[in-house]
Structures are given as C-alpha cells and as structure tokens.
Write a protein that holds these residues in place. Structure first.
Motif, mmCIF file in Angstrom:
data_model
loop_
_atom_site.group_PDB
_atom_site.id
_atom_site.type_symbol
_atom_site.label_atom_id
_atom_site.label_comp_id
_atom_site.label_asym_id
_atom_site.label_seq_id
_atom_site.Cartn_x
_atom_site.Cartn_y
_atom_site.Cartn_z
ATOM 1 N N GLU A 89 0.824 -1.198 0.061
ATOM 2 C CA GLU A 89 0.250 -0.035 -0.009
ATOM 3 C C GLU A 89 1.010 1.283 0.209
ATOM 4 O O GLU A 89 0.493 2.290 -0.784
ATOM 5 C CB GLU A 89 -1.005 0.022 1.107
ATOM 6 N N ILE A 90 2.034 1.348 0.653
ATOM 7 C CA ILE A 90 2.717 2.541 0.711
ATOM 8 C C ILE A 90 3.320 2.577 -0.634
ATOM 9 O O ILE A 90 3.494 3.663 -1.233
ATOM 10 C CB ILE A 90 3.850 2.345 1.833
ATOM 11 N N GLY A 91 3.813 1.531 -1.291
ATOM 12 C CA GLY A 91 4.257 1.505 -2.513
ATOM 13 C C GLY A 91 3.422 2.124 -3.610
ATOM 14 O O GLY A 91 3.641 2.948 -4.575
ATOM 15 N N LYS A 92 2.088 1.910 -3.454
ATOM 16 C CA LYS A 92 1.178 2.299 -4.297
ATOM 17 C C LYS A 92 1.125 3.829 -4.076
ATOM 18 O O LYS A 92 0.803 4.697 -4.988
ATOM 19 C CB LYS A 92 -0.083 1.752 -4.113
ATOM 20 N N LEU A 93 1.025 4.321 -2.792
ATOM 21 C CA LEU A 93 0.999 5.484 -2.708
ATOM 22 C C LEU A 93 1.971 6.441 -2.885
ATOM 23 O O LEU A 93 1.948 7.775 -3.389
ATOM 24 C CB LEU A 93 0.791 5.893 -0.901
ATOM 25 N N LEU A 94 3.203 5.985 -2.882
ATOM 26 C CA LEU A 94 4.240 6.483 -3.347
ATOM 27 C C LEU A 94 4.558 6.623 -4.989
ATOM 28 O O LEU A 94 4.539 7.820 -5.353
ATOM 29 C CB LEU A 94 5.672 5.752 -2.924
ATOM 30 N N ARG A 95 4.199 5.739 -5.632
ATOM 31 C CA ARG A 95 3.818 5.843 -6.923
ATOM 32 C C ARG A 95 2.967 6.823 -7.589
ATOM 33 O O ARG A 95 3.121 7.549 -8.618
ATOM 34 C CB ARG A 95 3.495 4.498 -7.525
#
Length: 248
Positions: A89-95
C-alpha cells in the motif's frame, strides 16, 4: 541528498537517517526523514525517506492523516494484516504521488520528483521485516543474504557495514557501526549532515527500544568520529611498507 540505513539483526531492527536537505550549497535545511507509528502491544512501523522533499513529505503527510481517523479512512499502517500488505500500500501511494506531481509539472517534472523509502517494523505474531520501496512502487525485502538497505548517498558508508556487520551483534554495536558509516559519509559528502536520527526496534516489543537524535555537540558521536580517524591512521601505518627497490 540523503543517507538512510535500515538493518536486520537477530534481536530486531536498527535504523538511522540524516536530516539534511539542500537545493545548492547556499540553501540547506533540516527535515526529519525518519517517522514511526505504533499500536502498543500490537505493531510498530517506521519509514525513512530519500528523494524529492515535496514528494516524500506528501507521502508521509497522507500516512499521518490516515492514522488520525482510523474509523473513517483506509488506514494502511493500522489495518494492514502483514508488513507485506503495508509495503504494497505504501508503494502504491508513493507511485501515485510521484505520478500526480509529475503530471502537474509537465515536461519540467520528469525525473525531478522521484523518491524511495525504507519500511521497517513488526506486527504481532510475525517476524520483524525490512523493505526497500522504489519510486515505481515495487519493493524488495531484506534477508540474511541482504540484511541491510541504504537509500540516498550510499557509497561512502557501505564498505564499513559490509566488513563489520554480524547478525548476532548487540544493538549497541549496531548503532556504533552505523555511526561509523555515517561519519565516513559526512566526511565525504556535504549533502549529508547532522542531526542524525536513530531508532532501535526490539523483536516483539512493539515500541522503540531506543530512540535518539545525534546533534552537533553529541559527545559519543564526537568520540566515534575522532577514534575512527585515529584507528584508520594506525591501521594504515601498520601495513607493510612499499619499496621502490622491491618492485623494480
């Protein structure tokens, strides 16, 4: 620039980050790059950031907001069932954040607003875990073959960690090792600077085992810096002498 390190030990996790940001040699500021959240007895999650400051602050601000109203928001940090889910989820938010900022800035934004993150923590019933999250949103997890991650200005401090790391080392020795790594980076690169933030997460404690900010006048860091310099000089002079005659 930035320097952040996350390390896995048998006993838990050790994290350290600098706080310097700069847009040229005459525009230097101090911003925290390490953030952590905890649910007592249930989980602790920490994030370190490197890259464009506006991007990383936007991501951290959104994570902070999601912890304030857990019943009304999609709370990645509090409701994630595993650290893998949290990393996803943090990866999605960063992207998404990078894509939005770049879209708002058109061609001027291409490649200027990237960022990467180190995610560390533990959820009750599972092992402590450490992840490197890339700007594209994908990530890799630390293992005993790759027990530490670095982001930012990595090259000066990496050889020291590679030579001295031991998964069985104490938390105190791990902090000392990271201080030596950071001292070498500070000496070689002006874009990395004090204060340093240190966080130790003991296995199954779900709260910081140790948390410390290393400032300019920190006596222990001063001792590490001068002692390491003296030790290097002593080691250099103890090596066999080079002779022109023997090489001819």
């Amino acid at each position: 620039m930035t320097y952040c390190v996350g390390m896995v030990l048998d006993k838990g996790l050790v994290l350290m980050s600098d706080t310097r940001t700069n847009s040229g040699v005459d525009n230097i500021s101090v911003f925290r790059k390490m953030h952590h959240w905890e649910v007592p007895g249930e989980r602790i999650i920490a994030v370190m950031t490197a890259g464009n400051l506006a991007t990383t602050q936007a991501v951290v601000s959104q994570l902070e907001e999601r912890t304030k109203e857990p019943d009304e928001r999609d709370n990645t940090l509090i409701k994630g069932k595993t650290m893998f889910n949290v990393a996803t989820e943090i990866g999605k938010l960063l992207r998404q954040t990078i894509e939005e900022v770049q879209a708002d800035n058109g061609d001027r934004g291409k490649g200027r607003f990237t960022a990467s993150m180190i995610l560390a923590g533990q959820i009750k019933g599972m092992e402590p875990r450490l992840f490197m999250i890339y700007p594209e949103g994908n990530f890799v997890e630390a293992s005993w073959d790759t027990p530490f991650f670095q982001i930012g200005e990595t090259k000066y401090g990496r050889p020291i960690i590679l030579r001295a790391y031991d998964r069985n080392m104490s938390f105190e020795d791990a902090v000392k090792l990271l201080m030596v790594s950071f001292d070498s980076t500070l000496k070689a690169n002006l874009s990395v600077g004090l204060p340093l933030d240190c966080l130790v997460i003991g296995k199954d404690e779900f709260a910081p085992t140790h948390e410390h900010r290393v400032t300019q006048d920190d006596p222990y860091f001063d001792a590490i810096s001068s002692g390491w310099g003296d030790a290097l000089k002593s080691a250099f002079h103890s090596l066999p002498n080079y002779s022109f005659d023997s090489q001819s």
